[in-house]
Design a protein around this motif. Sequence first.
Motif, PDB file in Angstrom:
ATOM      1  N   UNK A 283       0.826  -1.207   0.000  1.00  0.00           N
ATOM      2  CA  UNK A 283       0.000   0.000   0.000  1.00  0.00           C
ATOM      3  C   UNK A 283       0.863   1.260   0.000  1.00  0.00           C
ATOM      4  N   UNK A 284       1.918   1.269   0.788  1.00  0.00           N
ATOM      5  CA  UNK A 284       2.793   2.443   0.827  1.00  0.00           C
ATOM      6  C   UNK A 284       3.464   2.671  -0.523  1.00  0.00           C
ATOM      7  N   UNK A 285       3.990   1.591  -1.108  1.00  0.00           N
ATOM      8  CA  UNK A 285       4.698   1.718  -2.382  1.00  0.00           C
ATOM      9  C   UNK A 285       3.774   2.195  -3.499  1.00  0.00           C
ATOM     10  N   UNK A 286       2.622   1.546  -3.630  1.00  0.00           N
ATOM     11  CA  UNK A 286       1.718   1.898  -4.711  1.00  0.00           C
ATOM     12  C   UNK A 286       1.147   3.296  -4.523  1.00  0.00           C
ATOM     13  N   UNK A 287       0.949   3.704  -3.278  1.00  0.00           N
ATOM     14  CA  UNK A 287       0.477   5.066  -3.028  1.00  0.00           C
ATOM     15  C   UNK A 287       1.553   6.089  -3.380  1.00  0.00           C
ATOM     16  N   UNK A 288       2.801   5.758  -3.115  1.00  0.00           N
ATOM     17  CA  UNK A 288       3.898   6.691  -3.392  1.00  0.00           C
ATOM     18  C   UNK A 288       4.271   6.730  -4.867  1.00  0.00           C
ATOM     19  N   UNK A 289       4.313   5.550  -5.514  1.00  0.00           N
ATOM     20  CA  UNK A 289       4.742   5.461  -6.903  1.00  0.00           C
ATOM     21  C   UNK A 289       3.594   5.577  -7.903  1.00  0.00           C
ATOM     22  N   UNK A 290       2.363   5.402  -7.415  1.00  0.00           N
ATOM     23  CA  UNK A 290       1.177   5.457  -8.284  1.00  0.00           C
ATOM     24  C   UNK A 290       1.245   4.429  -9.408  1.00  0.00           C
ATOM     25  N   UNK A 291       1.754   3.242  -9.088  1.00  0.00           N
ATOM     26  CA  UNK A 291       1.828   2.134 -10.050  1.00  0.00           C
ATOM     27  C   UNK A 291       2.081   0.852  -9.287  1.00  0.00           C
ATOM     28  N   UNK A 292       1.943  -0.275 -10.010  1.00  0.00           N
ATOM     29  CA  UNK A 292       2.272  -1.562  -9.402  1.00  0.00           C
ATOM     30  C   UNK A 292       3.785  -1.694  -9.286  1.00  0.00           C
ATOM     31  N   UNK A 293       4.243  -2.230  -8.177  1.00  0.00           N
ATOM     32  CA  UNK A 293       5.679  -2.311  -7.926  1.00  0.00           C
ATOM     33  C   UNK A 293       6.177  -3.740  -8.112  1.00  0.00           C
ATOM     34  N   UNK A 294       7.426  -3.850  -8.467  1.00  0.00           N
ATOM     35  CA  UNK A 294       8.054  -5.146  -8.689  1.00  0.00           C
ATOM     36  C   UNK A 294       8.449  -5.785  -7.370  1.00  0.00           C
ATOM     37  N   UNK A 295       8.818  -7.081  -7.464  1.00  0.00           N
ATOM     38  CA  UNK A 295       9.267  -7.784  -6.258  1.00  0.00           C
ATOM     39  C   UNK A 295      10.542  -7.168  -5.694  1.00  0.00           C
ATOM     40  N   UNK A 296      11.433  -6.694  -6.586  1.00  0.00           N
ATOM     41  CA  UNK A 296      12.685  -6.095  -6.118  1.00  0.00           C
ATOM     42  C   UNK A 296      12.413  -4.819  -5.334  1.00  0.00           C
ATOM     43  N   UNK A 297      11.460  -3.994  -5.810  1.00  0.00           N
ATOM     44  CA  UNK A 297      11.127  -2.759  -5.099  1.00  0.00           C
ATOM     45  C   UNK A 297      10.466  -3.064  -3.755  1.00  0.00           C
ATOM     46  N   UNK A 298       9.594  -4.073  -3.751  1.00  0.00           N
ATOM     47  CA  UNK A 298       8.937  -4.441  -2.504  1.00  0.00           C
ATOM     48  C   UNK A 298       9.937  -4.999  -1.509  1.00  0.00           C
ATOM     49  N   UNK A 299      10.895  -5.796  -1.995  1.00  0.00           N
ATOM     50  CA  UNK A 299      11.922  -6.342  -1.102  1.00  0.00           C
ATOM     51  C   UNK A 299      12.773  -5.216  -0.505  1.00  0.00           C
ATOM     52  N   UNK A 300      13.081  -4.198  -1.321  1.00  0.00           N
ATOM     53  CA  UNK A 300      13.853  -3.065  -0.804  1.00  0.00           C
ATOM     54  C   UNK A 300      13.059  -2.290   0.247  1.00  0.00           C
ATOM     55  N   UNK A 301      11.753  -2.164   0.034  1.00  0.00           N
ATOM     56  CA  UNK A 301      10.909  -1.472   1.006  1.00  0.00           C
ATOM     57  C   UNK A 301      10.872  -2.210   2.337  1.00  0.00           C
ATOM     58  N   UNK A 302      10.912  -3.546   2.266  1.00  0.00           N
ATOM     59  CA  UNK A 302      10.856  -4.378   3.472  1.00  0.00           C
ATOM     60  C   UNK A 302      12.241  -4.671   4.040  1.00  0.00           C
ATOM     61  N   UNK A 303      13.280  -4.165   3.355  1.00  0.00           N
ATOM     62  CA  UNK A 303      14.659  -4.378   3.788  1.00  0.00           C
ATOM     63  C   UNK A 303      14.974  -5.872   3.860  1.00  0.00           C
ATOM     64  N   UNK A 304      14.656  -6.577   2.786  1.00  0.00           N
ATOM     65  CA  UNK A 304      14.950  -8.007   2.696  1.00  0.00           C
ATOM     66  C   UNK A 304      15.353  -8.332   1.267  1.00  0.00           C
ATOM     67  N   UNK A 305      15.739  -9.571   1.018  1.00  0.00           N
ATOM     68  CA  UNK A 305      16.138  -9.972  -0.332  1.00  0.00           C
ATOM     69  C   UNK A 305      14.934 -10.444  -1.125  1.00  0.00           C
ATOM     70  N   UNK A 306      15.084 -10.426  -2.449  1.00  0.00           N
ATOM     71  CA  UNK A 306      13.992 -10.880  -3.317  1.00  0.00           C
ATOM     72  C   UNK A 306      13.706 -12.360  -3.101  1.00  0.00           C
TER      73      UNK A 306
END
Length: 299
Positions: free
Chosen positions: A152-175
């Motif tokens: 929710x945070x990523x899509x609200x900030x980027x206004x698009x669907x995010x990739x697994x790599x971007x989500x992993x970076x947001x969660x501070x973990x690996x893909x």
Amino acid sequence: MPAPAPAHEQGPDAEPPPAHAGPATLGAVAPGAADEEALVEAGIAELWATYAADPRKSTKDRLVLHYAPLVKYVAGRVGTGLPAHVDIADLIQCGIFGLVDAIERFEPDRGRKFEVYAMQRIRGAILDELRSQDWVPRSVRSRAREIERAIERLESREQRSCSDAELAAELDTSTEDLRTTFGQIAMTSVAALDELVAAGRGSGSADGTGTPSLVDSLPDTGAEDPLAAMEDQETRRLLAEAVGQLAERDRTVVGLYYFENLTLAEIGRVLGVTESRVCQLHTRAVMRLRARLAELQHA
């Protein structure tokens, strides 16, 4: 306590009955009375006093009956967002136990409002029962909620669907770890096969009398694909037509090789030619068939 005499039997000097003669008058106030709420509160306070002095089961039952609407309210709030197979009636039943526990543990002298205390106990009893029935580890549930909030945070900030790599970076973990978590979460998704697919879609269930359920939408892996069957039938027809247009010797080579399962050397002995010549005839026939099939398919 004796029942009061009827109005026609009471004398003109008879005293009127009291506003509430103890706990037995709880809920007996006439609707629309100006002081109805005050009388009910007074009756509840007296009922609590009676229960504190002598905690009989009958008194406790009357308290449970009075506060029962709290259970329905809390169960409705907790049930919002739960899967469809969770029955609200089961939540209410668990909430009743929480209400009874709240009545037994409540201390009126502490000045706390019972309704607030009871709602906490009722909600806790319902959640404890739901957790006891959940076979999924709480860590997986917690991780799933964390991922949902990150999406929710990523899509609200980027206004698009995010990739697994971007989500992993947001969660501070690996893909890789994120995809492993996705696999764990996927195994927790359980659906009831008798759950309706869509209300009002018409009769489409197994017996043809009701709305189609989820089990009706499951693919039949053993069923024949009608499109594949039609394509196979059409290919066979075009191939037979193409074979029929070959030269006689080419048709013979194709028939002996593909239908009679003879080797090239055996076909050479049948035709009285060398094996290399049969190989040339076979190659020529296959090339002509491919060209003819391409023409027929694009015709």
